[in-house]
Design a protein around this motif. Sequence first.
Motif, PDB file in Angstrom:
ATOM      1  N   SER A 124     -13.837   0.092 -11.473  1.00 39.42           N
ATOM      2  CA  SER A 124     -14.899  -0.904 -11.325  1.00 39.42           C
ATOM      3  C   SER A 124     -15.806  -0.613 -10.145  1.00 39.42           C
ATOM      4  O   SER A 124     -15.397  -0.047  -9.130  1.00 39.42           O
ATOM      5  CB  SER A 124     -14.288  -2.299 -11.168  1.00 39.42           C
ATOM      6  N   ASP A 125     -17.047  -1.035 -10.292  1.00 36.29           N
ATOM      7  CA  ASP A 125     -18.046  -0.980  -9.228  1.00 36.29           C
ATOM      8  C   ASP A 125     -17.709  -2.078  -8.217  1.00 36.29           C
ATOM      9  O   ASP A 125     -17.837  -3.271  -8.511  1.00 36.29           O
ATOM     10  CB  ASP A 125     -19.428  -1.206  -9.840  1.00 36.29           C
ATOM     11  N   MET A 126     -17.283  -1.692  -7.034  1.00 39.36           N
ATOM     12  CA  MET A 126     -16.794  -2.669  -6.055  1.00 39.36           C
ATOM     13  C   MET A 126     -17.895  -3.613  -5.565  1.00 39.36           C
ATOM     14  O   MET A 126     -17.606  -4.716  -5.099  1.00 39.36           O
ATOM     15  CB  MET A 126     -16.165  -1.939  -4.856  1.00 39.36           C
ATOM     16  N   GLU A 127     -19.137  -3.210  -5.686  1.00 41.21           N
ATOM     17  CA  GLU A 127     -20.226  -4.072  -5.218  1.00 41.21           C
ATOM     18  C   GLU A 127     -20.490  -5.235  -6.169  1.00 41.21           C
ATOM     19  O   GLU A 127     -21.229  -6.150  -5.841  1.00 41.21           O
ATOM     20  CB  GLU A 127     -21.507  -3.251  -5.046  1.00 41.21           C
ATOM     21  N   ASN A 128     -19.892  -5.175  -7.346  1.00 43.26           N
ATOM     22  CA  ASN A 128     -20.187  -6.210  -8.344  1.00 43.26           C
ATOM     23  C   ASN A 128     -18.948  -6.950  -8.814  1.00 43.26           C
ATOM     24  O   ASN A 128     -18.929  -7.509  -9.913  1.00 43.26           O
ATOM     25  CB  ASN A 128     -20.903  -5.572  -9.542  1.00 43.26           C
ATOM     26  N   ILE A 129     -17.907  -6.983  -8.000  1.00 42.59           N
ATOM     27  CA  ILE A 129     -16.733  -7.788  -8.318  1.00 42.59           C
ATOM     28  C   ILE A 129     -16.892  -9.153  -7.654  1.00 42.59           C
ATOM     29  O   ILE A 129     -17.230  -9.252  -6.473  1.00 42.59           O
ATOM     30  CB  ILE A 129     -15.440  -7.105  -7.841  1.00 42.59           C
ATOM     31  N   SER A 130     -16.672 -10.201  -8.424  1.00 43.48           N
ATOM     32  CA  SER A 130     -16.838 -11.548  -7.880  1.00 43.48           C
ATOM     33  C   SER A 130     -15.857 -12.501  -8.537  1.00 43.48           C
ATOM     34  O   SER A 130     -15.299 -12.208  -9.592  1.00 43.48           O
ATOM     35  CB  SER A 130     -18.274 -12.045  -8.103  1.00 43.48           C
ATOM     36  N   MET A 131     -15.667 -13.647  -7.901  1.00 45.44           N
ATOM     37  CA  MET A 131     -14.806 -14.692  -8.445  1.00 45.44           C
ATOM     38  C   MET A 131     -15.639 -15.923  -8.752  1.00 45.44           C
ATOM     39  O   MET A 131     -16.584 -16.252  -8.023  1.00 45.44           O
ATOM     40  CB  MET A 131     -13.691 -15.051  -7.455  1.00 45.44           C
ATOM     41  N   LEU A 132     -15.282 -16.592  -9.829  1.00 48.78           N
ATOM     42  CA  LEU A 132     -16.028 -17.771 -10.262  1.00 48.78           C
ATOM     43  C   LEU A 132     -15.057 -18.869 -10.677  1.00 48.78           C
ATOM     44  O   LEU A 132     -14.447 -18.783 -11.751  1.00 48.78           O
ATOM     45  CB  LEU A 132     -16.944 -17.413 -11.437  1.00 48.78           C
ATOM     46  N   PRO A 133     -14.879 -19.901  -9.852  1.00 47.16           N
ATOM     47  CA  PRO A 133     -14.079 -21.055 -10.299  1.00 47.16           C
ATOM     48  C   PRO A 133     -14.751 -21.682 -11.518  1.00 47.16           C
ATOM     49  O   PRO A 133     -15.955 -21.924 -11.515  1.00 47.16           O
ATOM     50  CB  PRO A 133     -14.111 -22.000  -9.092  1.00 47.16           C
ATOM     51  N   ILE A 134     -13.992 -21.925 -12.570  1.00 45.21           N
ATOM     52  CA  ILE A 134     -14.574 -22.437 -13.811  1.00 45.21           C
ATOM     53  C   ILE A 134     -14.590 -23.956 -13.783  1.00 45.21           C
ATOM     54  O   ILE A 134     -13.541 -24.599 -13.686  1.00 45.21           O
ATOM     55  CB  ILE A 134     -13.782 -21.940 -15.031  1.00 45.21           C
TER      56      ILE A 134
END
Length: 437
Positions: free
Chosen positions: A289-299
């Motif tokens: 994975s591209d480390m600059e585009n990993i994110s978390m999103l609480p649903i």
Amino acid sequence: MNVGIIGSGIGGACLAHGLRKNGIKVKVYERSSSTLSIPSGYGIYIDTFGQQAMQECLPDTNWQAFKKISKSVGGQIRFYDEHLHLLLSAQSDIRQKDGQITSENRMLINRSDLIEILHEGLSDTIQWNKTFERYEHIKNNSIKLFFTDGSHEDVDVLIGADGSNSKVRKQYLPAIERLDTGATLTIGRSRLTPTLATLLPSYMQDGSPNNIVPKSSDGMFISQWCAPVNSRVKTTSTENDNFIVWAYAAATNSYPDTITDFSAESLCALIRSRVTSWDQTLYTLIKQSDMENISMLPIRSMVHLLPWRSSSVTLLGDAIHNMPPVMGMGANTALRDSLLLTQELTRVASGHEDLIKAISDYEQQMRIYANEAVEISLRATLNTTNSSIIKRILFRTALRVAQALPPVKRRLFPSKKYVQHQGKIKLGTTNFFSSTQ
């Protein structure tokens, strides 16, 4: 009639075009400084009804640009276990008003490309750097809008299209709040290099949605999308390439308490540690994975919408029916709002309908299909993160049975019903996710 729209996102921009097309004065007030400053996000599936809303609301040049840039991915949806054994492959169909059934044809487009297409031609309609603060009802049934820069505007109708944290909703319907689903998405992408392309099955590279349903209480979504290599600059000014986008869903309380402090590398390593028993292809995908585009999103999700007293203020899109990110349902529901509201306000402008009655009609119809969409997306999320072993087994078994028995599949995935009545779109759907828990 003078309409003010707060927010220039997908629904707000589409509505602005629809109103302009029908000769209605409209201004859009956007807090961002330009299209460039709006987050690019990932790809969006635009379904048949979202496409119809765009075709009817947008100028033909915008619609043709959408058709040229977007990619057809059909109506297929697939489910696999963690070893990439097929559980279910289903085709979404549409029952037309004449009784004929046609196949769904979703179009896949990068979110930033879609925003650019929607904003084209609205340079004299969108006011940038305008952060909405509050509104007041004034004489002659008008509404005064106040902005944080000290300016104000008078309108006849106020449309809150300002997203899930809508300030318009918080003032107009303060009792309606989003709820925490207890689930969190970790989202990443891997560039589709020739090496990765040889490892991945072809169905993960055609743009169609693929869902991984393991025995454990988590799950993953995988699809191929074309996106800017540099996600921090405008799409048209950077190189585009194909990426495999993945979204790993799990219960929020299954993550460490310090997860928000994790670096992208640590977060990626954590997800990999949870899928070590899965097919090695999935492990490799996450690792690259591209480390600059990993994110978390609480649903989060909206509560079931109950009727309220209509006025010259109303809402559309995430501002009123925010839902978990499942199959682009939020974007398509916002587009549907924009078309329906365009139709209702056009009747007012032509003298065929009272304003409050028209808005009430819009809100009544919107609540029906929005509540259904929210329920479907919420149940899909809860199914993915359900910790009950028995329910996980039942869920996977139901998928296998549906794959083996076409009558069962048709019952779990019935055709969407399309009806057009008095020039208005109406859609009744039942989805597999709404009948499983």
